[in-house]
Motif scaffolding. Sequence first.
Motif, PDB file in Angstrom:
ATOM      1  N   ASN A  28      36.006  41.463  25.197  1.00  0.00           N
ATOM      2  CA  ASN A  28      37.397  41.848  25.230  1.00  0.00           C
ATOM      3  C   ASN A  28      38.207  40.647  25.670  1.00  0.00           C
ATOM      4  O   ASN A  28      37.691  39.671  26.191  1.00  0.00           O
ATOM      5  CB  ASN A  28      37.625  43.035  26.148  1.00  0.00           C
ATOM      6  CG  ASN A  28      38.870  43.836  25.776  1.00  0.00           C
ATOM      7  OD1 ASN A  28      39.748  43.350  25.024  1.00  0.00           O
ATOM      8  ND2 ASN A  28      38.935  45.038  26.277  1.00  0.00           N
ATOM      9  N   VAL A  29      39.538  40.784  25.409  1.00  0.00           N
ATOM     10  CA  VAL A  29      40.489  39.741  25.831  1.00  0.00           C
ATOM     11  C   VAL A  29      41.569  40.436  26.649  1.00  0.00           C
ATOM     12  O   VAL A  29      42.145  41.425  26.158  1.00  0.00           O
ATOM     13  CB  VAL A  29      41.090  38.991  24.638  1.00  0.00           C
ATOM     14  CG1 VAL A  29      42.124  37.977  25.110  1.00  0.00           C
ATOM     15  CG2 VAL A  29      39.985  38.297  23.817  1.00  0.00           C
ATOM     16  N   VAL A  30      41.854  39.894  27.883  1.00  0.00           N
ATOM     17  CA  VAL A  30      42.872  40.509  28.744  1.00  0.00           C
ATOM     18  C   VAL A  30      43.831  39.418  29.219  1.00  0.00           C
ATOM     19  O   VAL A  30      43.506  38.224  29.251  1.00  0.00           O
ATOM     20  CB  VAL A  30      42.236  41.209  29.955  1.00  0.00           C
ATOM     21  CG1 VAL A  30      41.381  42.373  29.514  1.00  0.00           C
ATOM     22  CG2 VAL A  30      41.459  40.227  30.805  1.00  0.00           C
ATOM     23  N   ASN A  31      45.043  39.861  29.577  1.00  0.00           N
ATOM     24  CA  ASN A  31      46.061  38.963  30.132  1.00  0.00           C
ATOM     25  C   ASN A  31      46.164  39.220  31.656  1.00  0.00           C
ATOM     26  O   ASN A  31      46.222  40.373  32.089  1.00  0.00           O
ATOM     27  CB  ASN A  31      47.415  39.178  29.499  1.00  0.00           C
ATOM     28  CG  ASN A  31      47.425  38.782  28.008  1.00  0.00           C
ATOM     29  OD1 ASN A  31      46.872  37.736  27.649  1.00  0.00           O
ATOM     30  ND2 ASN A  31      48.050  39.584  27.170  1.00  0.00           N
ATOM     31  N   SER A  32      46.269  38.142  32.378  1.00  0.00           N
ATOM     32  CA  SER A  32      46.379  38.242  33.864  1.00  0.00           C
ATOM     33  C   SER A  32      47.494  37.334  34.354  1.00  0.00           C
ATOM     34  O   SER A  32      47.532  36.137  34.016  1.00  0.00           O
ATOM     35  CB  SER A  32      45.061  37.844  34.520  1.00  0.00           C
ATOM     36  OG  SER A  32      45.187  37.856  35.936  1.00  0.00           O
ATOM     37  N   PRO A  33      48.455  37.892  35.132  1.00  0.00           N
ATOM     38  CA  PRO A  33      49.541  37.024  35.656  1.00  0.00           C
ATOM     39  C   PRO A  33      48.965  35.917  36.582  1.00  0.00           C
ATOM     40  O   PRO A  33      47.912  36.085  37.217  1.00  0.00           O
ATOM     41  CB  PRO A  33      50.428  37.989  36.429  1.00  0.00           C
ATOM     42  CG  PRO A  33      50.079  39.356  35.900  1.00  0.00           C
ATOM     43  CD  PRO A  33      48.629  39.305  35.542  1.00  0.00           C
ATOM     44  N   GLU A  34      49.663  34.861  36.604  1.00  0.00           N
ATOM     45  CA  GLU A  34      49.230  33.740  37.459  1.00  0.00           C
ATOM     46  C   GLU A  34      49.459  34.066  38.957  1.00  0.00           C
ATOM     47  O   GLU A  34      50.215  34.965  39.297  1.00  0.00           O
ATOM     48  CB  GLU A  34      50.010  32.478  37.082  1.00  0.00           C
ATOM     49  CG  GLU A  34      51.490  32.576  37.323  1.00  0.00           C
ATOM     50  CD  GLU A  34      52.259  31.312  37.001  1.00  0.00           C
ATOM     51  OE1 GLU A  34      51.620  30.236  37.013  1.00  0.00           O
ATOM     52  OE2 GLU A  34      53.471  31.405  36.778  1.00  0.00           O
ATOM     53  N   ASN A  35      48.704  33.315  39.712  1.00  0.00           N
ATOM     54  CA  ASN A  35      48.892  33.352  41.175  1.00  0.00           C
ATOM     55  C   ASN A  35      48.688  34.750  41.763  1.00  0.00           C
ATOM     56  O   ASN A  35      49.421  35.181  42.666  1.00  0.00           O
ATOM     57  CB  ASN A  35      50.286  32.848  41.557  1.00  0.00           C
ATOM     58  CG  ASN A  35      50.489  31.380  41.181  1.00  0.00           C
ATOM     59  OD1 ASN A  35      49.555  30.569  41.284  1.00  0.00           O
ATOM     60  ND2 ASN A  35      51.675  31.057  40.719  1.00  0.00           N
ATOM     61  N   GLN A  36      47.736  35.489  41.175  1.00  0.00           N
ATOM     62  CA  GLN A  36      47.424  36.790  41.752  1.00  0.00           C
ATOM     63  C   GLN A  36      46.640  36.585  43.027  1.00  0.00           C
ATOM     64  O   GLN A  36      45.787  35.708  43.135  1.00  0.00           O
ATOM     65  CB  GLN A  36      46.623  37.636  40.761  1.00  0.00           C
ATOM     66  CG  GLN A  36      47.411  38.020  39.520  1.00  0.00           C
ATOM     67  CD  GLN A  36      48.615  38.860  39.865  1.00  0.00           C
ATOM     68  OE1 GLN A  36      48.497  39.855  40.549  1.00  0.00           O
ATOM     69  NE2 GLN A  36      49.773  38.447  39.349  1.00  0.00           N
TER      70      GLN A  36
END
Length: 882
Positions: A28-36
Amino acid sequence: MENLIRLSFLLGVIGPSGGTVLLVGLPNVVNSPENQPSGTSVFTFSVNSTSSLSSGFPYIINSSPLTKAFKISSTPTDYKVLTTGSPVLDFETTQNSFDLQIFVQDELGDTDLQILTVLLTNVNEPPVFLDNLADQVVMLYISEGSSIGAIYQIKASDPEDSTNTLTFSLTPASAPFNVSPIGAISSTKIFDYESDPHSYSLVVEVKDPKGLSVNGTLIISITNLNDETPYFTTTTTTYPIPEEQRPGTIVANVTAQDPDGVGFINTLLYRINTPTEYFTINQLTGVIQISMTIDREAVPFRLHPNIILEIEVRDSPSGGHSSTTVITFIVQDMNDNPPVCSEYAFSKSVPETEITGTLIIDLNNFCKDIDVESPNNVFNFSGLAGLGSSERFQLIPAGSGKIVLTGNLDFEDPNNLAVGNEYSLTVVVQDVAPPYYTNNIYVYVKTIPVNEFPPVFSSPSFVFNVSELSPPGTKIGQLYATDKDFPFIGITYSIVTGGSTLGSTDIFWIDPSTGNLQLANYADYETTPKYVFTVQAEDSGSLVSTASVTVNILEANDEEPICLPNSYALSVPVDQAIGTNIQGFRLTCTDRDSGPRSFRYFINSGNINNHFAFSPDSGSNISSLVLARPFDYSGGSDTTWDYSLRVYITDDNLLSATARSIGVIQTGTVTLNIHAYIPGLTTLRTTTTPAVTYVLRTANVYSASGWYVPFVITLGCLLLLGLLGYLTYILAKYIRCRPSPKPDTQQLIETPEKKKIKHDVFWESTKINTVFDGEAQDPVTGHIYEYNSKSGARRWKDTKQPIAAEQTSPHVAVTPSGPTPRATPTKREKTPSNPVKADEIALRPVTSNRLQTPGQASPKVESANEGSANRSPSPRTPPKVS
């Protein structure tokens, strides 16, 4: 490397659709916000398996690129891929895509491997701190007193665009700080640690242009400096302290505080600036102690009980600030001294007539309490005791110390006699304050007798009789007087008026002690037949009484007949008729104590052949001289032509035989010179005027007041005789006749050959008390002799006889250059107190050169001992004879 190896192994065994285990939702491919932040869920998946999974599975075995920013966490139903927060995934600084290989394996060995692609998405982030504010609270320290100015520079940036302008602010706004547009934080005041808050907490906020912000905490602490002066916190400045405290007693504790002390390591030191020997202070605690006992009664505390001390406190360790305070110690008086009296025994003399209420002594004048303050210095008197303390003496008022006479001291009262006429009283002097010191005082009251009563004669008048013939010293009688005063001291008797004859000395004398009345001189009845005089009795206090004394002088025959003329020259012819009056001569006699008929006349001597007689020869005071027997010159019976008659006239012809036996007969004398002549041969006319001859009798009476005259004369004579005797003894002792010297009969020195020049040798003999202190052997005889080392005297040791001249002559040698010297004794000396013996004569040759011719040598006289010194050694070499 281990993971790579394991990945290679797995890749070798895992194939598509292999096994019974399956990762559900992958790949799968997911998006993650930076600086979590750490733990943020990125993706959730599950695992299907016919058996249980092996322990630790599933997990990420690899990533591309390699990172540890992700991990797998299991839940009861599924599995989550989480961020680890390390490192923080930043869109601007890190990779934006990560391929995560997730591997799972069950217990049967079946496996599955899937890939999860995480794509970072860019998020608009707030500014970030580039300094310590980014991850901690920043602590800043500002020293108090620092000047206003920048204290900190904020470093921040906008992650989106570093060129963006950021906005800075501080919270709270009331804090004395501000921040500049570029992030510089500055102080707006000069801080004082003692008055301002010691720290400030500031929130620093940084905003980007889009309104996102970041906060940081900045704590600013104000550091304390030693810039303040310590001050005393003790409010008490006066301390009352009792006197006589023991050394070491704590009397005060001063405290101080340093404003710099809060949060600042500091030590305060105390000391006493005022010179004192009575107090010490603990320099660390400020405790003040007694170092020497303080006596309130001593100088200067008696007048000035306050002790003022200046206390200084100084901070430390810098020691740059100090302050002082003044405290006062008031020395309190204690009752530590008993009453002290200058005397503890008093002797008072009180007359016996002293009235009641008389103050005998005030003990307050002699006692004091050196304690300073009341009631410590207050005392009273009590306990009056002793003989007479209740009947005759009391303390009035009670406790006052005033001993007052309350009874009589009359000596004449037989119930009032103390032992030795002295009352012994005891008084207790006592403090009125505890501990009630006491002392005993002794008062001796001696009663003085007073001369209250005059002497009283046993009779107001006395009558005595005494014969006028009684000699001086005859006791006439005794007068007696008594004195009611007690004790009886004595009465002195004296004659105050009368008792004398006009123109003469006192006739009577009275013994002043006994009152015996005596004759001091002869009394004369014919002059004064009665004496009336006054006798006085005087006691020691000059009180007198008198009595009249009458002394009757008893008449006695004590007067000689006095006849006129007393001496007369007459002439009578040889043919005078018998019984006729010779030249009309008559004697007229008087007697003051005899009548005219009491006279008797007789011729005692000179009446040769009894030619003359008186007619009448008795019974009349007038009698004539008559021729009683004729002259016979022709017959040779009379040869005397001049007669000197000694006529006695007595007054005893009327006295009784008893009176004659006791010798009370008085006789007068008359001298008559009678010349017998032949009528016709010469014409003799008597022209002699009767002459009166006064016979003066002088009585040599001893005067008792002149006893010292013979005593002084006798003593002076004895002293003079003693002085003359002593001078005679001195002259006899030191002046003695010197005997003439006798010439020597033996020649001591051989006669040398005669020469022109004659040398006389004289021997000087000296008599001394010889002590023979040496021995030697005679070189000629070989005998042992003794000698005196000073005078040269010698004697044989065995016989104790002096060495003869012929035996001593070999010891003296004279050079043959002159004639034979002649030994002539010219001088002799001796000590008077020590007789000279024959064996104590030393001969010493003396050479005279009075005949020596110039250029010739003097004869040489030397001792033979010099020549024989080597031959006759002795313990002590005798002296040379020179």
